[in-house]
Design a protein around this motif. Structure first.
Motif, PDB file in Angstrom:
ATOM      1  N   GLY A 160       1.553 -12.744  -0.289  1.00 26.69           N
ATOM      2  CA  GLY A 160       2.553 -12.989   0.747  1.00 26.69           C
ATOM      3  C   GLY A 160       3.131 -11.730   1.355  1.00 26.69           C
ATOM      4  N   PHE A 161       2.425 -10.596   1.255  1.00 28.09           N
ATOM      5  CA  PHE A 161       2.939  -9.326   1.754  1.00 28.09           C
ATOM      6  C   PHE A 161       2.419  -8.943   3.141  1.00 28.09           C
ATOM      7  N   VAL A 162       1.525  -9.759   3.704  1.00 32.66           N
ATOM      8  CA  VAL A 162       0.884  -9.398   4.972  1.00 32.66           C
ATOM      9  C   VAL A 162       1.303 -10.365   6.070  1.00 32.66           C
ATOM     10  N   SER A 163       1.686  -9.817   7.213  1.00 28.35           N
ATOM     11  CA  SER A 163       2.083 -10.615   8.359  1.00 28.35           C
ATOM     12  C   SER A 163       1.171 -10.341   9.545  1.00 28.35           C
ATOM     13  N   PRO A 180       6.556  -3.066   3.087  1.00 32.66           N
ATOM     14  CA  PRO A 180       6.726  -1.796   2.371  1.00 32.66           C
ATOM     15  C   PRO A 180       6.817  -1.970   0.855  1.00 32.66           C
ATOM     16  N   ASP A 181       7.329  -3.136   0.410  1.00 42.80           N
ATOM     17  CA  ASP A 181       7.486  -3.368  -1.031  1.00 42.80           C
ATOM     18  C   ASP A 181       6.282  -4.085  -1.632  1.00 42.80           C
ATOM     19  N   ALA A 182       5.168  -4.118  -0.905  1.00 42.90           N
ATOM     20  CA  ALA A 182       3.974  -4.791  -1.413  1.00 42.90           C
ATOM     21  C   ALA A 182       3.569  -4.225  -2.761  1.00 42.90           C
ATOM     22  N   SER A 183       3.330  -5.118  -3.718  1.00 42.87           N
ATOM     23  CA  SER A 183       2.983  -4.683  -5.064  1.00 42.87           C
ATOM     24  C   SER A 183       2.078  -5.706  -5.715  1.00 42.87           C
ATOM     25  N   LEU A 184       1.073  -5.237  -6.412  1.00 44.19           N
ATOM     26  CA  LEU A 184       0.185  -6.141  -7.134  1.00 44.19           C
ATOM     27  C   LEU A 184       0.822  -6.607  -8.437  1.00 44.19           C
ATOM     28  N   LEU A 185       1.935  -5.986  -8.821  1.00 44.33           N
ATOM     29  CA  LEU A 185       2.604  -6.375 -10.065  1.00 44.33           C
ATOM     30  C   LEU A 185       3.180  -7.782  -9.966  1.00 44.33           C
TER      31      LEU A 185
END
Length: 264
Positions: free
Chosen positions: A35-38, A61-66
């Motif tokens: 849900g980090f991509v628009s 900016p806060d995209a994280s695989l964690l």
């Protein structure tokens, strides 16, 4: 309908993100599913979505695989939905249960973003990936309602698969009829089921028509048979707790996330 001849200028979103971030395609897919991509300001969770060159693709900016951790969903199943065989209140005998549940809609179909409990305190963002690869090890008869657990987490799946027989389950049982003398004491200890004496069980009145059962290793048809033995007929059964995890204030047909600190 899929276009057999897609515009060559339209490329898969995962490829576009991989190029923008200079990362692998699989990493790009995880960012998208997280849900980090628009695309043009709208979140897009499908890595295979196709985008035009003029469309703006942005990665938070806060995209994280964690954050891409498996989740566990706690559903308040209404009566009439299928969630596996056996456990509290099932009809005595598999044939009787099968005839009652034949054609019933799967409770799994109730899980969607629209049915998420608005007051969920977990703080977890609802993603489409949360509704995939879910397993259920807490079956509940079609005619019963209450807590059903669906999980992606292999550790929780193993825990439930191995320990469901020893986890205490709490049910509210609505009854009608007049209870026999010393009936409550007999429900707690002294009854047999399928020719075997039952171990001590915690049973108490919640009000004039509802009993609260807390027991382990529930067999199909056990609760109705116990009630019948003391002059009562079961009207409805609602499971409100499995182990240490309660249904809490989740309305019928809605679900919440299992919080990190909650343990079965």
């Amino acid at each position: 309908m899929t276009d057999k001849h897609p515009d060559p200028t339209h490329i898969r979103l995962a490829k576009r993100v991989a190029e923008q971030l200079n990362c692998s395609r699989s990493t790009a897919e995880q960012f998208i599913e997280g849900g980090f991509v628009s695309v043009d300001g709208q979140i897009e969770e499908a890595p295979g979505a196709r985008v035009r060159p003029d469309q703006a693709v942005t990665v938070a900016p806060d995209a994280s695989l964690l954050e891409l951790t498996p989740v566990t969903l706690l559903l308040h199943k209404p009566a009439g939905f299928e969630a596996g065989l056996g456990l509290p209140g099932a009809a005595t005998g598999q044939a009787a249960h099968a005839s009652r549940s034949q054609g019933a809609q799967q409770a799994l179909t109730l899980l969607s973003a629209a049915s998420h409990l608005p007051e969920d305190a977990s703080g977890i963002r609802v993603l489409q990936r949360h509704f995939k690869q879910l397993e259920c090890f807490t079956p509940l008869p079609t005619e019963a309602s209450g807590l059903v657990v669906y999980t992606q987490d292999k550790r929780i799946a193993r825990k439930l698969a191995e320990d469901i027989e020893v986890l205490e389950q709490e049910c509210i049982v609505e009854v009608k009829g007049e209870i026999a003398q010393n009936g409550l004491q007999r429900l707690c200890h002294g009854l047999s089921f399928n020719g075997r004496p039952l171990p001590p069980i915690k049973v108490s009145w919640q009000n004039e028509t509802k009993l609260r059962f807390a027991l382990k290793g529930i067999r199909p048809g056990q609760i109705p048979a116990m009630c019948e033995a003391v002059g009562l007929a079961v009207v409805g059964i609602k499971r409100i707790r499995i182990g240490r995890v309660p249904l809490a204030k989740v309305p019928e047909g809605q679900w919440r996330y299992l919080q990190p600190w909650e343990k079965f």
